[in-house]
Structure formats: C-alpha cells, structure tokens
Design a protein around this motif. Sequence first.
Motif, PDB file in Angstrom:
ATOM      1  N   VAL A  85     -18.808 -75.401  18.154  1.00 32.42           N
ATOM      2  CA  VAL A  85     -18.013 -76.511  17.611  1.00 32.42           C
ATOM      3  C   VAL A  85     -16.706 -76.011  16.987  1.00 32.42           C
ATOM      4  N   TYR A  86     -15.624 -76.716  17.261  1.00 25.77           N
ATOM      5  CA  TYR A  86     -14.332 -76.457  16.606  1.00 25.77           C
ATOM      6  C   TYR A  86     -13.790 -77.770  16.048  1.00 25.77           C
ATOM      7  N   ILE A  87     -13.359 -77.742  14.801  1.00 22.65           N
ATOM      8  CA  ILE A  87     -12.657 -78.881  14.209  1.00 22.65           C
ATOM      9  C   ILE A  87     -11.177 -78.672  14.505  1.00 22.65           C
ATOM     10  N   VAL A  88     -10.600 -79.583  15.284  1.00 22.77           N
ATOM     11  CA  VAL A  88      -9.204 -79.408  15.713  1.00 22.77           C
ATOM     12  C   VAL A  88      -8.375 -80.587  15.213  1.00 22.77           C
ATOM     13  N   SER A  89      -7.475 -80.317  14.294  1.00 26.56           N
ATOM     14  CA  SER A  89      -6.677 -81.376  13.692  1.00 26.56           C
ATOM     15  C   SER A  89      -5.186 -81.076  13.860  1.00 26.56           C
ATOM     16  N   ALA A  90      -4.427 -82.077  14.265  1.00 24.96           N
ATOM     17  CA  ALA A  90      -2.974 -81.898  14.394  1.00 24.96           C
ATOM     18  C   ALA A  90      -2.337 -81.994  13.014  1.00 24.96           C
ATOM     19  N   ALA A  91      -2.757 -81.123  12.125  1.00 25.72           N
ATOM     20  CA  ALA A  91      -2.425 -81.223  10.700  1.00 25.72           C
ATOM     21  C   ALA A  91      -1.060 -80.649  10.352  1.00 25.72           C
ATOM     22  N   VAL A  92      -0.503 -79.831  11.230  1.00 21.34           N
ATOM     23  CA  VAL A  92       0.743 -79.137  10.881  1.00 21.34           C
ATOM     24  C   VAL A  92       1.909 -80.117  10.707  1.00 21.34           C
ATOM     25  N   GLU A  93       1.773 -81.316  11.280  1.00 20.80           N
ATOM     26  CA  GLU A  93       2.792 -82.348  11.052  1.00 20.80           C
ATOM     27  C   GLU A  93       2.958 -82.617   9.555  1.00 20.80           C
ATOM     28  N   PHE A  94       1.867 -82.466   8.818  1.00 15.40           N
ATOM     29  CA  PHE A  94       1.872 -82.706   7.373  1.00 15.40           C
ATOM     30  C   PHE A  94       1.452 -81.431   6.643  1.00 15.40           C
ATOM     31  N   PRO A  95       2.414 -80.523   6.430  1.00 11.47           N
ATOM     32  CA  PRO A  95       2.060 -79.204   5.891  1.00 11.47           C
ATOM     33  C   PRO A  95       1.336 -79.258   4.555  1.00 11.47           C
ATOM     34  N   ASN A  96       1.595 -80.304   3.760  1.00 12.17           N
ATOM     35  CA  ASN A  96       0.883 -80.397   2.484  1.00 12.17           C
ATOM     36  C   ASN A  96      -0.574 -80.794   2.651  1.00 12.17           C
ATOM     37  N   SER A  97      -0.956 -81.157   3.867  1.00  7.54           N
ATOM     38  CA  SER A  97      -2.347 -81.545   4.108  1.00  7.54           C
ATOM     39  C   SER A  97      -3.234 -80.350   4.436  1.00  7.54           C
ATOM     40  N   LEU A  98      -2.638 -79.206   4.783  1.00  9.13           N
ATOM     41  CA  LEU A  98      -3.405 -78.097   5.358  1.00  9.13           C
ATOM     42  C   LEU A  98      -4.524 -77.609   4.440  1.00  9.13           C
ATOM     43  N   LYS A  99      -4.163 -77.288   3.206  1.00  7.37           N
ATOM     44  CA  LYS A  99      -5.174 -76.771   2.280  1.00  7.37           C
ATOM     45  C   LYS A  99      -6.180 -77.879   1.933  1.00  7.37           C
ATOM     46  N   ASP A 100      -5.696 -79.106   1.760  1.00  6.50           N
ATOM     47  CA  ASP A 100      -6.597 -80.226   1.466  1.00  6.50           C
ATOM     48  C   ASP A 100      -7.635 -80.401   2.575  1.00  6.50           C
ATOM     49  N   LYS A 101      -7.181 -80.318   3.814  1.00  5.44           N
ATOM     50  CA  LYS A 101      -8.104 -80.500   4.938  1.00  5.44           C
ATOM     51  C   LYS A 101      -9.119 -79.362   5.008  1.00  5.44           C
ATOM     52  N   TYR A 102      -8.639 -78.153   4.753  1.00 13.58           N
ATOM     53  CA  TYR A 102      -9.548 -77.007   4.714  1.00 13.58           C
ATOM     54  C   TYR A 102     -10.617 -77.233   3.628  1.00 13.58           C
ATOM     55  N   ASP A 103     -10.188 -77.595   2.432  1.00 10.57           N
ATOM     56  CA  ASP A 103     -11.125 -77.798   1.322  1.00 10.57           C
ATOM     57  C   ASP A 103     -12.080 -78.954   1.607  1.00 10.57           C
ATOM     58  N   TRP A 104     -11.578 -80.005   2.269  1.00  9.11           N
ATOM     59  CA  TRP A 104     -12.420 -81.149   2.631  1.00  9.11           C
ATOM     60  C   TRP A 104     -13.542 -80.712   3.580  1.00  9.11           C
ATOM     61  N   ILE A 105     -13.187 -79.895   4.557  1.00 13.56           N
ATOM     62  CA  ILE A 105     -14.195 -79.399   5.507  1.00 13.56           C
ATOM     63  C   ILE A 105     -15.221 -78.551   4.766  1.00 13.56           C
ATOM     64  N   MET A 106     -14.749 -77.634   3.920  1.00 12.94           N
ATOM     65  CA  MET A 106     -15.673 -76.757   3.191  1.00 12.94           C
ATOM     66  C   MET A 106     -16.631 -77.571   2.314  1.00 12.94           C
ATOM     67  N   GLU A 107     -16.118 -78.662   1.736  1.00 11.23           N
ATOM     68  CA  GLU A 107     -16.976 -79.472   0.864  1.00 11.23           C
ATOM     69  C   GLU A 107     -17.930 -80.362   1.648  1.00 11.23           C
ATOM     70  N   ASN A 108     -17.401 -81.025   2.675  1.00 10.72           N
ATOM     71  CA  ASN A 108     -18.200 -82.049   3.355  1.00 10.72           C
ATOM     72  C   ASN A 108     -18.954 -81.556   4.590  1.00 10.72           C
ATOM     73  N   LEU A 109     -18.465 -80.477   5.176  1.00 12.83           N
ATOM     74  CA  LEU A 109     -19.107 -79.933   6.381  1.00 12.83           C
ATOM     75  C   LEU A 109     -19.347 -78.448   6.147  1.00 12.83           C
ATOM     76  N   SER A 110     -20.207 -78.165   5.156  1.00 12.68           N
ATOM     77  CA  SER A 110     -20.331 -76.794   4.650  1.00 12.68           C
ATOM     78  C   SER A 110     -20.944 -75.830   5.665  1.00 12.68           C
ATOM     79  N   PHE A 111     -21.487 -76.349   6.756  1.00 12.29           N
ATOM     80  CA  PHE A 111     -22.056 -75.482   7.805  1.00 12.29           C
ATOM     81  C   PHE A 111     -20.974 -74.991   8.770  1.00 12.29           C
ATOM     82  N   ILE A 112     -19.770 -75.507   8.614  1.00 13.81           N
ATOM     83  CA  ILE A 112     -18.635 -75.078   9.450  1.00 13.81           C
ATOM     84  C   ILE A 112     -17.947 -73.889   8.777  1.00 13.81           C
TER      85      ILE A 112
END
Lengths: 174, 174
Positions: A85-112
């Motif tokens: 499995v790969y989580i693939v997000s076109a997040a670079v359009e919003f550079p301020n989202s990058l760390k937030d999205k990483y932290d969201w994955i770590m919190e909500n999808l901790s097996f990733i």
Amino acid sequence: MLTLAIDMDEVLADAAKKLKAWYYRDYGKTFEDEEVKGKDLKEAVIPEHFSLFRKYCNTPGFFRDLEVMPDAQEVLKELNKQYEVYIVSAAVEFPNSLKDKYDWIMENLSFITWRQICFCGSKSIVQTDIMIDDRVRNFKDFKGRKLLYSAHHNIFETNYERVNNWKEIRQLLL
Amino acid sequence: MLTLAIDMDEVLADAAKKLKAWYYRDYGKTFEDEEVKGKDLKEAVIPEHFSLFRKYCNTPGFFRDLEVMPDAQEVLKELNKQYEVYIVSAAVEFPNSLKDKYDWIMENLSFITWRQICFCGSKSIVQTDIMIDDRVRNFKDFKGRKLLYSAHHNIFETNYERVNNWKEIRQLLL
C-alpha cells in the motif's frame, strides 16, 4: 504482492467537510447536495471566492485534524496485509499541508510507515497496479487498474470502475 | 517529451557537506576522502553516533540552506526545456525536511513548479524514462535509464552508467 496507490482527500480524509465548514464560518453559506453535483465547491460560490478554497488548503493546520472517512482505517489496515500500500497525495500544491498530512497519517493510520507515503505535485509519474482516487485527472497517465472513489464532483463520470465507500473497497479487493 | 526524475541530496544539493560541518561542530572530527570511500558518513564514526546523521536530517532548517551542486542550476534549467523534469526526493523519511526542501527548490530552482516535485518514502513507485540518483537502492524497481551520480559512498558500484558532475549530465542529455 500487488501495489496499491490510495489518495488522501475525499478518499481517506474528509477535506470537503472542513472546506464547507470554514466557508460557512466565513460567509454563512451552506452547500446543498444538488448544487455541487458534478462540481467543485469553488464552482458553487461567487467568482470572487474562487481562490478562497486554495487559501484554506494552504493554511497551516487545515489538514491536520480532518475526519477519517467511514471504515477507511479498518479496511486499509486489512489491505495493508495483502497489498503493498502507498498513500499518494498531490500535496505539494499546498506546501504548508505536507507536515500536517504526514502527522495525520501517523496519527490515524499508524500501521502505515514513512516508506509508504508519497507527496507529489502531479501523479503522472506514479505507477502501481491499482489506484484509488476521486479525481479522474490523476488517471490520465496511469497504466494500472483505476478505481474512482465517488465524490460529489465526479458523480457524472461514467468511464471508470467506481467504488462508493470503503465497504465496497473491501468487497472488491479483499 | 521524455520524463526525467532527478534526486536532490548529493545530486542537486550538497547535504554531505553540511552533515560533515555539523559533525565537526559537535565532535571536532573531519572526514578524509579515503575513510568515506564506498561508505556512508555514519559508517566512518563511532557506533554510538550512527543515529546522529538521521537526527541532523530531521532538524528543522537543515535542508533549507544547502549549497547547490556546481552547474546544477544552469544545466537543469536547460534540461527543463527539453525534458519533463521531476525533482524526486525520498524526503518523507525526515518529515521536518519537507517544507524546507520545497522552499529550497523554490529559491534555488525557481523555474521548477510544484507540479514537478515529488517527495516520497520509497522511490519504487516512481517510473520515468530516465532517473539520476546517487543511491543504487533507488534503481531497484526502476525500469527506465539509470544514471548514477557519483558520490563517495557509491564509488565502487560498477553496474550503472555513471555521471560525475552536471557538466557530464549536460554532455549526455543535451
């Protein structure tokens, strides 16, 4: 093991709900299902507010506390055992989202793990066996199996195999 | 147009130089060329310091002001006219580096747009026609043309087409 690319916004995380909530907070307007059928939210507001949704998306914190889509955690955890499995997000359009999205994955999808995360601009260089996404533009150069995750804006698309929710993904892929 | 994936650290940006400088600042040790031939920096320090380089890499700001590799700006600008260029960095390992790397690209490679940036964990799902990288592990699942950018740690690799600097990249691809 088959490789499986999974989008974040509107597939794993309910970004639309928060966009609507912020727009309501700022302008007191709600969105009826009918007026966003086949449309982006920005197409349902006055032209002067077009760019507002981009501004919301690049606000630090916006993506940090989105709601997880129903059943996504449970089904993805199972998929993660049977697929690469790969989580693939076109997040670079919003550079301020990058760390937030990483932290969201770590919190909500901790097996990733970090190895399974890909934040890109264009998804055109990402190739896996299967891709689940709510934006047909991301399927343009994709050579694998395409699963369109239903959302208000893609409701009239008829050219793709479609999944309406995570229960249907479970039935299809597990 | 051919697609071209280009790595950041040790290819576009001199991360090793700053890692060495920080280690010198903290422990007063310099690295001789001879002792890092075919090795990562961490393999040339005492085992207790192995994890230090990872810590440096995840320090906010570390990647923000790296030196650009000689001739990289000029040659990449030309490549960007003749190829579909993507900057592909395995940056997700260091989540605090994401925004810094984005800002570094915007500052130093201002002709590159957000659409051309990809921050991944594993590069195994990235497929382009050509990849320039200093880490052979990133070539493992890659199906296109592989160009190994010379660095102290890969000096004994003999299985790949090699480029020693950006002048050679210009000669080869332009």
